[in-house]
Design a protein around this motif. Structure first.
Motif, PDB file in Angstrom:
ATOM      1  N   PRO A 136       0.211  -1.940   0.184  1.00  0.00           N
ATOM      2  CA  PRO A 136      -0.097   0.171   0.016  1.00  0.00           C
ATOM      3  C   PRO A 136       0.596   1.359  -0.445  1.00  0.00           C
ATOM      4  CG  PRO A 136      -0.069  -0.848   2.040  1.00  0.00           C
ATOM      5  CD  PRO A 136       0.791  -1.960   1.785  1.00  0.00           C
ATOM      6  N   PHE A 137       1.872   1.596  -0.370  1.00  0.00           N
ATOM      7  CA  PHE A 137       2.998   1.977   0.124  1.00  0.00           C
ATOM      8  C   PHE A 137       3.875   2.149  -1.420  1.00  0.00           C
ATOM      9  CE2 PHE A 137       4.650  -0.014   2.248  1.00  0.00           C
ATOM     10  CZ  PHE A 137       5.722  -0.655   2.564  1.00  0.00           C
ATOM     11  N   LEU A 138       4.711   3.397  -1.448  1.00  0.00           N
ATOM     12  CA  LEU A 138       5.414   3.237  -2.789  1.00  0.00           C
ATOM     13  C   LEU A 138       6.996   2.903  -1.147  1.00  0.00           C
ATOM     14  CD1 LEU A 138       4.774   6.144  -5.572  1.00  0.00           C
ATOM     15  CD2 LEU A 138       5.065   3.529  -5.835  1.00  0.00           C
ATOM     16  N   HIS A 139       7.983   2.662  -2.182  1.00  0.00           N
ATOM     17  CA  HIS A 139       9.182   3.254  -1.523  1.00  0.00           C
ATOM     18  C   HIS A 139      10.364   2.829  -2.152  1.00  0.00           C
ATOM     19  CE1 HIS A 139      10.093  -1.233  -1.974  1.00  0.00           C
ATOM     20  NE2 HIS A 139      10.900  -1.295  -1.697  1.00  0.00           N
ATOM     21  N   THR A 140      12.151   3.903  -1.821  1.00  0.00           N
ATOM     22  CA  THR A 140      13.289   4.101  -2.251  1.00  0.00           C
ATOM     23  C   THR A 140      14.387   2.952  -1.663  1.00  0.00           C
ATOM     24  OG1 THR A 140      13.253   6.205  -1.619  1.00  0.00           O
ATOM     25  CG2 THR A 140      12.218   5.829  -4.223  1.00  0.00           C
ATOM     26  N   HIS A 141      15.291   3.681  -2.173  1.00  0.00           N
ATOM     27  CA  HIS A 141      16.689   2.532  -0.814  1.00  0.00           C
ATOM     28  C   HIS A 141      17.290   3.880  -1.421  1.00  0.00           C
ATOM     29  CE1 HIS A 141      15.487  -1.250   0.330  1.00  0.00           C
ATOM     30  NE2 HIS A 141      14.779  -1.497  -0.894  1.00  0.00           N
ATOM     31  N   ASP A 142      18.087   3.722   0.181  1.00  0.00           N
ATOM     32  CA  ASP A 142      19.132   5.383  -0.598  1.00  0.00           C
ATOM     33  C   ASP A 142      20.323   4.834  -0.701  1.00  0.00           C
ATOM     34  OD1 ASP A 142      18.509   7.152   1.642  1.00  0.00           O
ATOM     35  OD2 ASP A 142      18.822   5.691   2.709  1.00  0.00           O
ATOM     36  N   GLN A 143      21.125   3.106  -1.387  1.00  0.00           N
ATOM     37  CA  GLN A 143      22.118   2.475  -1.646  1.00  0.00           C
ATOM     38  C   GLN A 143      21.719   1.379  -2.790  1.00  0.00           C
ATOM     39  OE1 GLN A 143      25.927   2.252   0.425  1.00  0.00           O
ATOM     40  NE2 GLN A 143      24.882   2.967   2.262  1.00  0.00           N
ATOM     41  N   ASN A 144      21.006   0.752  -2.262  1.00  0.00           N
ATOM     42  CA  ASN A 144      20.736  -0.515  -2.992  1.00  0.00           C
ATOM     43  C   ASN A 144      19.751  -1.124  -3.756  1.00  0.00           C
ATOM     44  OD1 ASN A 144      22.505  -1.251  -1.456  1.00  0.00           O
ATOM     45  ND2 ASN A 144      20.645  -2.106   0.583  1.00  0.00           N
TER      46      ASN A 144
ATOM     47  N   PRO B 244      17.920   2.322  -7.443  1.00  0.00           N
ATOM     48  CA  PRO B 244      17.608   2.958  -5.669  1.00  0.00           C
ATOM     49  C   PRO B 244      16.557   4.249  -5.559  1.00  0.00           C
ATOM     50  CG  PRO B 244      20.344   2.163  -5.874  1.00  0.00           C
ATOM     51  CD  PRO B 244      19.106   2.073  -7.180  1.00  0.00           C
ATOM     52  N   LYS B 245      16.837   4.794  -6.210  1.00  0.00           N
ATOM     53  CA  LYS B 245      15.572   5.769  -6.730  1.00  0.00           C
ATOM     54  C   LYS B 245      14.137   5.541  -6.917  1.00  0.00           C
ATOM     55  CE  LYS B 245      18.622   8.589  -4.173  1.00  0.00           C
ATOM     56  NZ  LYS B 245      18.796   7.840  -2.429  1.00  0.00           N
ATOM     57  N   GLY B 246      14.654   4.500  -7.623  1.00  0.00           N
ATOM     58  CA  GLY B 246      13.055   4.075  -8.759  1.00  0.00           C
ATOM     59  C   GLY B 246      11.781   3.801  -7.592  1.00  0.00           C
ATOM     60  N   LYS B 247      10.853   4.782  -7.841  1.00  0.00           N
ATOM     61  CA  LYS B 247       9.807   4.835  -6.250  1.00  0.00           C
ATOM     62  C   LYS B 247       8.879   3.407  -6.506  1.00  0.00           C
ATOM     63  CE  LYS B 247      10.052   9.877  -6.331  1.00  0.00           C
ATOM     64  NZ  LYS B 247       8.548  10.765  -7.028  1.00  0.00           N
ATOM     65  N   ARG B 248       8.844   2.077  -6.579  1.00  0.00           N
ATOM     66  CA  ARG B 248       8.523   1.470  -6.499  1.00  0.00           C
ATOM     67  C   ARG B 248       6.683   0.736  -5.214  1.00  0.00           C
ATOM     68  NH1 ARG B 248      14.364  -0.447  -4.985  1.00  0.00           N
ATOM     69  NH2 ARG B 248      14.216   1.368  -5.326  1.00  0.00           N
ATOM     70  N   SER B 249       6.353  -0.503  -6.453  1.00  0.00           N
ATOM     71  CA  SER B 249       5.440  -0.968  -5.055  1.00  0.00           C
ATOM     72  C   SER B 249       4.701  -1.761  -6.492  1.00  0.00           C
ATOM     73  CB  SER B 249       4.098  -0.003  -4.979  1.00  0.00           C
ATOM     74  OG  SER B 249       3.334  -0.785  -3.978  1.00  0.00           O
ATOM     75  N   TRP B 250       3.911  -3.064  -5.981  1.00  0.00           N
ATOM     76  CA  TRP B 250       3.067  -3.783  -6.524  1.00  0.00           C
ATOM     77  C   TRP B 250       2.449  -4.893  -6.274  1.00  0.00           C
ATOM     78  CZ3 TRP B 250       8.032  -3.705  -4.127  1.00  0.00           C
ATOM     79  CH2 TRP B 250       8.096  -4.666  -2.886  1.00  0.00           C
ATOM     80  N   ARG B 251       1.463  -5.564  -7.058  1.00  0.00           N
ATOM     81  CA  ARG B 251       0.111  -6.121  -6.833  1.00  0.00           C
ATOM     82  C   ARG B 251       0.148  -7.329  -6.794  1.00  0.00           C
ATOM     83  NH1 ARG B 251      -4.640  -2.393  -8.782  1.00  0.00           N
ATOM     84  NH2 ARG B 251      -3.913  -2.680 -11.154  1.00  0.00           N
ATOM     85  N   ASN B 252      -0.215  -8.341  -6.459  1.00  0.00           N
ATOM     86  CA  ASN B 252      -1.395  -9.160  -7.050  1.00  0.00           C
ATOM     87  C   ASN B 252      -2.556  -8.965  -7.638  1.00  0.00           C
ATOM     88  OD1 ASN B 252      -2.349 -12.142  -8.047  1.00  0.00           O
ATOM     89  ND2 ASN B 252      -1.387 -12.988  -5.765  1.00  0.00           N
ATOM     90  N   THR B 253      -2.537  -9.530  -9.223  1.00  0.00           N
ATOM     91  CA  THR B 253      -3.442  -9.350 -10.352  1.00  0.00           C
ATOM     92  C   THR B 253      -4.158 -10.771 -10.282  1.00  0.00           C
ATOM     93  OG1 THR B 253      -1.687  -8.938 -11.920  1.00  0.00           O
ATOM     94  CG2 THR B 253      -3.142  -6.650 -10.762  1.00  0.00           C
ATOM     95  N   GLY B 254      -3.674 -11.673 -10.141  1.00  0.00           N
ATOM     96  CA  GLY B 254      -3.957 -12.703 -11.053  1.00  0.00           C
ATOM     97  C   GLY B 254      -5.158 -13.406  -9.491  1.00  0.00           C
ATOM     98  N   SER B 255      -5.572 -14.920  -9.999  1.00  0.00           N
ATOM     99  CA  SER B 255      -6.584 -15.214  -9.371  1.00  0.00           C
ATOM    100  C   SER B 255      -5.542 -16.422  -7.898  1.00  0.00           C
ATOM    101  CB  SER B 255      -7.267 -16.321  -9.837  1.00  0.00           C
ATOM    102  OG  SER B 255      -6.759 -17.259 -10.926  1.00  0.00           O
ATOM    103  N   GLU B 256      -4.247 -16.580  -7.978  1.00  0.00           N
ATOM    104  CA  GLU B 256      -3.803 -17.319  -7.221  1.00  0.00           C
ATOM    105  C   GLU B 256      -2.142 -16.609  -7.184  1.00  0.00           C
ATOM    106  OE1 GLU B 256      -1.059 -19.870 -10.198  1.00  0.00           O
ATOM    107  OE2 GLU B 256      -0.231 -18.804 -10.805  1.00  0.00           O
TER     108      GLU B 256
END
Length: 149
Positions: A66-74, A106-118
């Motif tokens: 439910p949120f976006l996140h980034t990293h400092d180095q990784n 690292p600076k990419g603002k990312r999130s993900w979700r399950n859109t399938g049925s499994e």
């Protein structure tokens, strides 16, 4: 809550088990008193890793981060093992499925979700950006000697 089990160790290795993929949902990542993420397990500490962090994640159908996140180095490398989902990186959304791999700087603002049925199962590798100095084809050494099965 499911625990990581050490299966073998030696001077030059550690081996653990998180269990079967369909049982990943039994792991719970505790981030704070009121914040728990079921189905997420980090394995770097259990392996004593000093160069890469890794985690498995199982998301049931309909679940989303439910949120976006980034990293400092990784950088992070997301490897889809099973199911289908959708990633958002910066302002772009795109579908992913079994066998797909996503690298996010690292600076990419990312999130993900399950859109399938499994269940949607991923392995995530996290490592310091720019730390790889040579590929496995250059770094590896084939040794003399017999493999003993």
């Amino acid at each position: 809550m499911k625990k990581i089990v050490k299966i073998s160790e030696g001077a030059n290795y550690e081996a653990i088990s998180v269990g079967r993929y369909d049982g990943l949902g039994e792991h719970i990542l505790v981030l704070g008193p009121d914040v728990e993420i079921p189905g997420k397990v980090f394995i770097g500490e259990a392996l004593g890793s000093k160069s890469v962090e890794a985690s498995f994640q199982l998301m049931p159908p309909g679940m989303a981060v439910p949120f976006l996140h980034t990293h400092d180095q990784n950088e992070e490398l997301y490897i889809v093992i099973k199911g289908s989902g959708e990633f958002q990186v910066d302002e772009k959304q795109f579908a992913v499925g079994e066998g797909d791999v996503v690298k996010v700087l690292p600076k990419g603002k990312r999130s993900w979700r399950n859109t399938g049925s499994e269940p949607f199962i991923m392995l995530t590798l996290q490592y310091k950006e720019g730390s790889l100095t040579q590929s496995a084809m250059v770094d590896g050494n084939i040794l003399e000697g017999e493999v003993k099965w």
